[in-house]
Motif scaffolding. Structure first.
Motif, PDB file in Angstrom:
ATOM      1  N   LEU A 107       0.825  -1.211   0.000  1.00  0.00           N
ATOM      2  CA  LEU A 107       0.000   0.000   0.000  1.00  0.00           C
ATOM      3  C   LEU A 107       0.860   1.263   0.000  1.00  0.00           C
ATOM      4  CD1 LEU A 107      -2.739  -1.053   2.597  1.00  0.00           C
ATOM      5  CD2 LEU A 107      -3.002  -0.873   0.132  1.00  0.00           C
ATOM      6  N   GLU A 108       1.878   1.287   0.853  1.00  0.00           N
ATOM      7  CA  GLU A 108       2.708   2.481   0.987  1.00  0.00           C
ATOM      8  C   GLU A 108       3.503   2.747  -0.299  1.00  0.00           C
ATOM      9  OE1 GLU A 108       4.232   5.799   3.137  1.00  0.00           O
ATOM     10  OE2 GLU A 108       2.629   4.379   3.639  1.00  0.00           O
ATOM     11  N   THR A 109       4.132   1.697  -0.842  1.00  0.00           N
ATOM     12  CA  THR A 109       4.924   1.876  -2.051  1.00  0.00           C
ATOM     13  C   THR A 109       4.041   2.159  -3.253  1.00  0.00           C
ATOM     14  OG1 THR A 109       6.509   0.278  -1.134  1.00  0.00           O
ATOM     15  CG2 THR A 109       6.769   0.885  -3.450  1.00  0.00           C
ATOM     16  N   GLY A 110       2.936   1.431  -3.367  1.00  0.00           N
ATOM     17  CA  GLY A 110       2.027   1.646  -4.485  1.00  0.00           C
ATOM     18  C   GLY A 110       1.437   3.042  -4.489  1.00  0.00           C
ATOM     19  N   VAL A 135       9.495  -2.709  -8.111  1.00  0.00           N
ATOM     20  CA  VAL A 135       9.838  -4.124  -8.260  1.00  0.00           C
ATOM     21  C   VAL A 135      10.635  -4.612  -7.049  1.00  0.00           C
ATOM     22  CG1 VAL A 135      11.172  -5.775  -9.625  1.00  0.00           C
ATOM     23  CG2 VAL A 135       9.771  -4.054 -10.773  1.00  0.00           C
ATOM     24  N   ALA A 136      11.562  -3.792  -6.553  1.00  0.00           N
ATOM     25  CA  ALA A 136      12.352  -4.171  -5.377  1.00  0.00           C
ATOM     26  C   ALA A 136      11.456  -4.363  -4.157  1.00  0.00           C
ATOM     27  CB  ALA A 136      13.410  -3.103  -5.102  1.00  0.00           C
ATOM     28  N   ALA A 137      10.478  -3.469  -3.980  1.00  0.00           N
ATOM     29  CA  ALA A 137       9.542  -3.594  -2.856  1.00  0.00           C
ATOM     30  C   ALA A 137       8.726  -4.871  -2.970  1.00  0.00           C
ATOM     31  CB  ALA A 137       8.626  -2.377  -2.806  1.00  0.00           C
ATOM     32  N   PHE A 138       8.271  -5.178  -4.182  1.00  0.00           N
ATOM     33  CA  PHE A 138       7.472  -6.383  -4.383  1.00  0.00           C
ATOM     34  C   PHE A 138       8.293  -7.640  -4.089  1.00  0.00           C
ATOM     35  CE2 PHE A 138       6.051  -9.853  -7.169  1.00  0.00           C
ATOM     36  CZ  PHE A 138       4.760 -10.011  -6.712  1.00  0.00           C
ATOM     37  N   PHE A 165      10.709   2.142   1.443  1.00  0.00           N
ATOM     38  CA  PHE A 165      10.455   2.094   0.007  1.00  0.00           C
ATOM     39  C   PHE A 165       9.617   3.290  -0.447  1.00  0.00           C
ATOM     40  CE2 PHE A 165      11.342  -2.538   0.521  1.00  0.00           C
ATOM     41  CZ  PHE A 165      12.379  -2.617  -0.407  1.00  0.00           C
ATOM     42  N   GLY A 166       8.626   3.656   0.357  1.00  0.00           N
ATOM     43  CA  GLY A 166       7.807   4.813   0.010  1.00  0.00           C
ATOM     44  C   GLY A 166       8.613   6.092  -0.064  1.00  0.00           C
ATOM     45  N   GLN A 167       9.527   6.284   0.883  1.00  0.00           N
ATOM     46  CA  GLN A 167      10.347   7.488   0.901  1.00  0.00           C
ATOM     47  C   GLN A 167      11.328   7.526  -0.271  1.00  0.00           C
ATOM     48  OE1 GLN A 167       8.478   9.511   3.124  1.00  0.00           O
ATOM     49  NE2 GLN A 167      10.525  10.363   3.293  1.00  0.00           N
ATOM     50  N   ILE A 168      11.856   6.375  -0.666  1.00  0.00           N
ATOM     51  CA  ILE A 168      12.770   6.335  -1.808  1.00  0.00           C
ATOM     52  C   ILE A 168      12.037   6.740  -3.085  1.00  0.00           C
ATOM     53  CG2 ILE A 168      14.089   4.781  -3.295  1.00  0.00           C
ATOM     54  CD1 ILE A 168      15.020   3.319  -0.822  1.00  0.00           C
TER      55      ILE A 168
END
Length: 398
Positions: free
Chosen positions: A225-228, A245-248, A301-304
């Motif tokens: 949710l956060e990365t998406g 992709v890295a987060a997934f 991941f969200g911050q990146i």
């Protein structure tokens, strides 16, 4: 993954979690999102206040965890389908929403709301259960009364802290959380009333294990949710796609490691005062580390995605690498037998790899940190897969 051998359900407690318990856990998604928001805010504030803000977030995380953990144990001892437990679940859900809404300003103007709501939840739940058990006769009511005694003491520090500000509030609230953690570690021991350690003999471990596994999966969804959400607003680009992709891949690795890295011995104990009791204590605080690590990964991941321009901030490196590190430590701590350290070597090697890669990524764009984390976690998952016993089921249930 937390799995225990078959045993009959004690006291009418079902082996599987109920629909209302699932709804209760889903409500915690909002609370986890608020905690993730606090961490993200911590990364954007001036550095001389970063540590104090991070300390506040940890305090709230442990406090929210105490609510969920006590609820999970209670519904694994007493039938969650009974009206008494259902009332507690619904009331706690509503209280959790109030706490989550108050989290962003809990050390500010919403501190009184947060403290009062928290104390009411932690005091009224055992009081309500004690009164219900008292009407049924016997001495079963003493178990929630012991919990009530501890929360009454900690509640005075919560309320006194709410009346103060700044450092005074932080110190008093830290003492309050410390009292509650100590109470849990001592099985809520009270002079002349004993402890709840014998009561844990009635705990249905299958039910508790499913609650733990269910909550882990819900926390894992926070990474997606956060990365998406971070990617969806500006849209896809090469850098953002690579981070997505890295987060997934990291999410998939978390799932594989949590559910497949099972190295327990063949013999399983069911007694609440034997190794099974130690497993429950251990899994409780292990899942605290695991979920905390997952939340850090979601924020990292969200911050990146939001700030992909070099150089990467050292605080973001701590979060993006600290999340997987906490996860691996928590997962290793779940190992049941002391002699299983050798079989947990992949987890320790993964920790070492994270520690080596973290300072190196400070010299590269933030995207490299995301790639490094995904590579390490996928490597640990693949190592586990290569050494997994062929007879183990391929897609275990909760």
């Amino acid at each position: 993954m937390i799995r225990l051998p078959a045993r009959p359900a004690d006291g009418g407690v079902p082996r599987s979690a109920t629909v209302l318990e699932l709804l209760f856990d889903i409500v915690y998604v909002f609370a986890l999102a608020r905690l993730a928001g606090r961490i993200a805010d911590d990364l954007t504030i001036v550095r001389h206040t970063l540590l104090s803000e991070a300390g506040q977030t940890i305090l709230f995380f442990v406090a929210m965890w105490m609510i969920w953990s006590i609820n999970a144990v209670t519904s694994s001892i007493y039938d969650p389908r009974s009206p008494t437990i259902q009332v507690e679940l619904v009331a706690t859900m509503f209280g959790t929403l109030i706490l989550a809404v108050s989290l962003p300003q809990a050390f500010g103007e919403r501190g009184v709301i947060f403290a009062v709501t928290y104390v009411l939840l932690q005091v009224l739940r055992p009081l309500h259960l004690a009164l219900a058990l008292r009407r049924g006769g016997g001495t079963a009511w003493r178990a929630p009364v012991r919990v009530l005694c501890w929360h009454t003491v900690s509640g005075t520090f919560w309320l006194t802290g709410a009346a103060g500000t700044g450092v005074t509030r932080g110190v008093l609230w830290t003492i309050a959380v410390g009292i509650e953690v100590l109470g849990m570690l001592t099985a809520w021991a009270v002079p002349r009333l004993g402890s709840n350690r014998r009561k844990y003999e009635d705990l249905v471990y299958h039910h508790l294990a499913e609650r733990y596994n269910q909550f882990f999966m819900i926390a894992l969804a926070e990474v997606v949710l956060e990365t998406g959400a971070a990617v969806s607003f500006p849209g896809l680009s090469v850098d953002r796609t690579i981070v997505l992709v890295a987060a997934f891949l990291t999410v998939v690795a978390y799932w594989r490691i949590y559910f497949y890295h099972r190295t327990w011995g063949r013999s399983e104990h069911q007694s609440g005062t034997g190794p099974a009791m130690r497993l429950t204590d251990r899994s409780n605080f292990s899942l605290l580390l695991i979920v905390g690590g997952v939340i850090c990964s979601a924020v990292g991941f969200g911050q990146i995605v939001r700030d992909a321009d070099p150089p990467i901030d050292w605080a973001l490196v701590v979060v993006i690498f600290g999340g997987p590190a906490l996860f691996l430590i928590g997962r290793a701590f779940l190992e049941r037998e002391l002699h299983s350290i050798r079989r947990s070597m992949a987890l320790y090697v993964g920790l070492l790899a994270l520690g080596v890669a973290a300072p190196i990524t400070l010299r590269f764009p933030p995207m490299v940190a995301a790639i490094a984390v995904a590579a390490v976690m996928v490597g640990v998952a693949l190592f586990d897969e290569l050494h997994r016993h062929s007879g183990r089921e391929g897609n275990p249930t909760l």
